[in-house]
Design an enzyme around this catalytic site. Structure first.
Site, PDB file in Angstrom:
ATOM      1  N   ASP A 122       0.064   1.629   8.548  1.00 52.93           N
ATOM      2  CA  ASP A 122      -0.577   1.285   9.832  1.00 52.93           C
ATOM      3  C   ASP A 122       0.822   1.005  11.020  1.00 52.93           C
ATOM      4  O   ASP A 122      -0.104   0.581  11.680  1.00 52.93           O
ATOM      5  CB  ASP A 122      -0.507  -0.234   9.611  1.00 52.93           C
ATOM      6  CG  ASP A 122      -1.710  -0.563   8.160  1.00 52.93           C
ATOM      7  OD1 ASP A 122      -2.376   0.045   7.716  1.00 52.93           O
ATOM      8  OD2 ASP A 122      -0.836  -1.836   7.449  1.00 52.93           O
ATOM      9  N   ARG A 153       0.979  -5.301  -4.828  1.00 53.55           N
ATOM     10  CA  ARG A 153       1.126  -6.099  -4.486  1.00 53.55           C
ATOM     11  C   ARG A 153       1.979  -7.512  -5.608  1.00 53.55           C
ATOM     12  O   ARG A 153       0.625  -7.927  -5.817  1.00 53.55           O
ATOM     13  CB  ARG A 153      -0.298  -6.973  -3.324  1.00 53.55           C
ATOM     14  CG  ARG A 153       0.433  -5.177  -2.475  1.00 53.55           C
ATOM     15  CD  ARG A 153      -1.128  -5.530  -1.503  1.00 53.55           C
ATOM     16  NE  ARG A 153      -0.721  -4.838  -0.285  1.00 53.55           N
ATOM     17  CZ  ARG A 153      -1.671  -3.339   0.046  1.00 53.55           C
ATOM     18  NH1 ARG A 153      -3.058  -3.856  -1.117  1.00 53.55           N
ATOM     19  NH2 ARG A 153      -2.205  -2.869   0.431  1.00 53.55           N
ATOM     20  N   ARG A 183      -5.128  -2.541   8.666  1.00 54.60           N
ATOM     21  CA  ARG A 183      -5.270  -3.433   8.735  1.00 54.60           C
ATOM     22  C   ARG A 183      -5.341  -4.411  10.315  1.00 54.60           C
ATOM     23  O   ARG A 183      -6.347  -3.705  10.419  1.00 54.60           O
ATOM     24  CB  ARG A 183      -3.641  -3.840   8.542  1.00 54.60           C
ATOM     25  CG  ARG A 183      -3.842  -5.368   6.985  1.00 54.60           C
ATOM     26  CD  ARG A 183      -2.480  -5.521   6.394  1.00 54.60           C
ATOM     27  NE  ARG A 183      -2.587  -4.644   5.398  1.00 54.60           N
ATOM     28  CZ  ARG A 183      -2.581  -5.062   4.252  1.00 54.60           C
ATOM     29  NH1 ARG A 183      -3.537  -6.488   4.350  1.00 54.60           N
ATOM     30  NH2 ARG A 183      -2.274  -4.913   3.169  1.00 54.60           N
ATOM     31  N   ASP A 237       5.067  -4.913   5.446  1.00 52.93           N
ATOM     32  CA  ASP A 237       5.790  -6.675   6.059  1.00 52.93           C
ATOM     33  C   ASP A 237       5.772  -7.721   5.090  1.00 52.93           C
ATOM     34  O   ASP A 237       6.448  -7.864   5.104  1.00 52.93           O
ATOM     35  CB  ASP A 237       5.006  -7.233   7.395  1.00 52.93           C
ATOM     36  CG  ASP A 237       3.012  -6.620   7.188  1.00 52.93           C
ATOM     37  OD1 ASP A 237       2.991  -6.253   6.669  1.00 52.93           O
ATOM     38  OD2 ASP A 237       2.896  -7.168   7.975  1.00 52.93           O
ATOM     39  N   GLY A 238       4.911  -6.931   3.884  1.00 56.23           N
ATOM     40  CA  GLY A 238       4.811  -8.271   2.612  1.00 56.23           C
ATOM     41  C   GLY A 238       5.551  -7.881   1.850  1.00 56.23           C
ATOM     42  O   GLY A 238       6.544  -8.730   1.823  1.00 56.23           O
ATOM     43  N   GLY A 296       0.993  -1.116   0.240  1.00 57.51           N
ATOM     44  CA  GLY A 296       0.084   0.150   0.131  1.00 57.51           C
ATOM     45  C   GLY A 296       0.686   1.109   0.395  1.00 57.51           C
ATOM     46  O   GLY A 296       1.820   0.981   0.982  1.00 57.51           O
ATOM     47  N   ARG A 317      19.184  10.618  -4.320  1.00 63.61           N
ATOM     48  CA  ARG A 317      20.999  12.549  -4.335  1.00 63.61           C
ATOM     49  C   ARG A 317      21.369  11.397  -3.619  1.00 63.61           C
ATOM     50  O   ARG A 317      22.248  11.789  -3.955  1.00 63.61           O
ATOM     51  CB  ARG A 317      19.478  13.444  -3.689  1.00 63.61           C
ATOM     52  CG  ARG A 317      18.872  13.825  -4.553  1.00 63.61           C
ATOM     53  CD  ARG A 317      18.058  15.043  -4.669  1.00 63.61           C
ATOM     54  NE  ARG A 317      17.270  15.597  -5.728  1.00 63.61           N
ATOM     55  CZ  ARG A 317      16.787  16.308  -5.987  1.00 63.61           C
ATOM     56  NH1 ARG A 317      17.026  17.833  -5.250  1.00 63.61           N
ATOM     57  NH2 ARG A 317      16.619  17.123  -6.795  1.00 63.61           N
ATOM     58  N   GLY A 330     -11.171  12.859  21.112  1.00 58.76           N
ATOM     59  CA  GLY A 330     -11.439  12.934  22.366  1.00 58.76           C
ATOM     60  C   GLY A 330     -13.170  11.548  21.831  1.00 58.76           C
ATOM     61  O   GLY A 330     -13.680  11.999  22.661  1.00 58.76           O
ATOM     62  N   ASP A 386       2.821  -1.358  11.800  1.00 56.69           N
ATOM     63  CA  ASP A 386       2.637  -2.211  12.818  1.00 56.69           C
ATOM     64  C   ASP A 386       3.845  -3.142  11.716  1.00 56.69           C
ATOM     65  O   ASP A 386       3.935  -4.383  11.699  1.00 56.69           O
ATOM     66  CB  ASP A 386       1.572  -3.097  12.116  1.00 56.69           C
ATOM     67  CG  ASP A 386       1.903  -3.033  10.305  1.00 56.69           C
ATOM     68  OD1 ASP A 386       2.469  -2.288   9.898  1.00 56.69           O
ATOM     69  OD2 ASP A 386       0.891  -3.798   9.725  1.00 56.69           O
ATOM     70  N   THR A 396       4.551   2.171   5.241  1.00 57.91           N
ATOM     71  CA  THR A 396       3.385   1.773   5.294  1.00 57.91           C
ATOM     72  C   THR A 396       2.084   2.638   6.402  1.00 57.91           C
ATOM     73  O   THR A 396       2.834   3.190   7.772  1.00 57.91           O
ATOM     74  CB  THR A 396       2.884   0.714   6.336  1.00 57.91           C
ATOM     75  OG1 THR A 396       1.644   0.144   6.834  1.00 57.91           O
ATOM     76  CG2 THR A 396       3.950   0.069   7.171  1.00 57.91           C
TER      77      THR A 396
HETATM   78  O1  F6P Z   1      -1.826  -1.653   4.723  1.00 57.46           O
HETATM   79  C1  F6P Z   1      -2.232  -0.297   3.781  1.00 57.46           C
HETATM   80  C2  F6P Z   1      -3.637  -0.328   4.504  1.00 57.46           C
HETATM   81  O2  F6P Z   1      -3.789   0.965   3.902  1.00 57.46           O
HETATM   82  C3  F6P Z   1      -4.170  -0.932   5.336  1.00 57.46           C
HETATM   83  O3  F6P Z   1      -4.123   0.164   6.120  1.00 57.46           O
HETATM   84  C4  F6P Z   1      -5.569  -1.585   4.694  1.00 57.46           C
HETATM   85  O4  F6P Z   1      -6.198  -2.207   5.177  1.00 57.46           O
HETATM   86  C5  F6P Z   1      -4.844  -1.772   3.209  1.00 57.46           C
HETATM   87  O5  F6P Z   1      -4.114  -1.329   2.793  1.00 57.46           O
HETATM   88  C6  F6P Z   1      -5.868  -1.263   1.924  1.00 57.46           C
HETATM   89  O6  F6P Z   1      -5.997  -2.143   1.403  1.00 57.46           O
HETATM   90  P1  F6P Z   1      -6.519  -1.759  -0.501  1.00 57.46           P
HETATM   91  O7  F6P Z   1      -5.346  -0.225  -0.448  1.00 57.46           O
HETATM   92  O8  F6P Z   1      -5.523  -2.848  -1.459  1.00 57.46           O
HETATM   93  O9  F6P Z   1      -7.503  -1.883  -0.191  1.00 57.46           O
END
Ligand code: F6P
Length: 327
Positions: free
Chosen positions: A132, A76, A176, A107-108, A15, A29, A190, A134, A130
């Site tokens: 995320d 991907r 994700r 990670d992928g 992503g 650069r 909030g 994560d 990313t």
């Molecule tokens: O990993 C980034 C992310 O935006 C996640 O938060 C989300 O679950 C996923 O990619 C969505 O993927 P796609 O753009 O393939 O729908």
């Protein structure tokens, strides 16, 4: 002693995340500054397989530091998961003499890089790109700060209309399997409650909290849900709440891909630039198969496989803070 790199490739994969362009700029650069030839690889690993690779100069990355998305595009790649795809990718790098790779992704993408460099003798450096957040071994991932700020801006707007109608809003954010965007945006806006996959969602507790607030006519009710929450995302939680709280006027809002776009924040530009610079420095100093992270404001290098196996430490007291502050 590892051999010296002379030609490096850079790609973005998975992503997209705001700040990827700033990272590409820094890699290109810094590489050129150090006398390397730098190649851009289009659409992640697909470009390596399809030989969509081009020579980059300082000008190729002009005027991109402020732009969202990625000039190298991203994908991907399914084919890269197959040995035959990786072999094709290797041949295309070899014929150009590319002997080092910088992979900007999540990670992928790192799993792919790890596998590739185990099979072929090409050092890979990963940059955590990313929204995320994560990935272990870094306090920041490129894109997270911008995504959270986008979510906060959107939730603030939802708060206005929630207030005008005395409504409860369930807002779903991305992430994700991780709850960091929810946790950060929920605390910053909030929210009454933040539901995340890292902790078990207690629906009864959520309902009793909202019922109590309904009784004392609390003005605004926002529930922020991570898309990966184990109870389901915003739609599922919204359905449960509508069922159990029939007197409340409830709406569901799914923020979706706006969280991935837009100009990168200052913080994302800065970490992307620092990481991009250090990715090239890493290749020059003979580092192999590590991810460049930042921990306590210092550069930090961890093996790619560790970065994907572990998660960032989760700040569990934030949920308590959110609850207390929403009372
Ligand atoms: O990993 C980034 C992310 O935006 C996640 O938060 C989300 O679950 C996923 O990619 C969505 O993927 P796609 O753009 O393939 O729908």
């Amino acid at each position: 002693m590892s051999k010296k790199v002379t030609k490096i490739g850079v790609l973005t994969s998975g992503g997209d995340a705001p700040g990827m362009n700033a990272a590409i700029r820094a890699v290109v650069r810094t590489g050129i500054y150090n006398g390397l030839e730098v190649y851009g690889i289009m659409r992640g690993y697909n470009g390596m397989i399809e030989d969509d690779i081009f020579h980059m100069d300082n000008k190729s990355v002009a005027n991109i530091i402020q732009r969202g998305g990625t000039i190298l595009k991203t994908a991907r790649s399914k084919e890269f998961m197959e040995a035959a795809g990786r072999q094709k990718a290797y041949e295309n790098l070899r014929k150009r003499g590319i002997d080092g790779l910088v992979v900007i992704g999540g990670d992928g993408s790192f799993r792919g890089a790890q596998r590739f460099s185990n099979e072929f003798d090409i050092p890979c450096i990963g940059l955590p790109g990313t929204i995320d957040k994560d990935i272990a071994g870094t306090d920041y991932t490129i894109g997270f700060d911008t995504a959270v700020n986008t979510a906060v801006e959107a939730i603030d707007k939802i708060r206005d209309t929630a207030d005008a109608h005395d409504r409860l809003f369930v807002v779903e954010v991305m992430g994700r399997d991780a709850g960091y965007i929810a946790l950060h945006s929920g605390l910053a806006t909030g929210a009454e409650s933040v539901l995340i996959p890292e902790t078990r969602t207690d629906v009864e507790d959520l309902i009793s909290g909202l019922t109590e607030k309904e009784k004392r006519k609390k003005l605004v009710n926002l529930v922020v849900v991570a898309e990966g929450d184990e109870m389901g995302g915003g739609s599922e939680i919204g359905k449960i709440l509508k069922n159990r709280l029939p007197n409340m006027d409830i709406r569901i809002s799914i923020l979706g891909h706006i969280q991935r776009g837009g100009a990168p924040s200052c913080q994302d530009r800065i970490i992307a630039s620092r990481m991009g610079y250090h990715a090239v420095e890493s290749l020059l100093s003979g580092r192999h198969n590590v991810m460049v992270g930042i921990v306590d404001d210092k550069m930090h290098y961890i093996p790619l496989d560790t970065a994907v196996k572990e998660k960032q430490a989760f700040t569990s007291d934030w949920l308590k803070i959110i609850k207390i502050l929403a009372s």
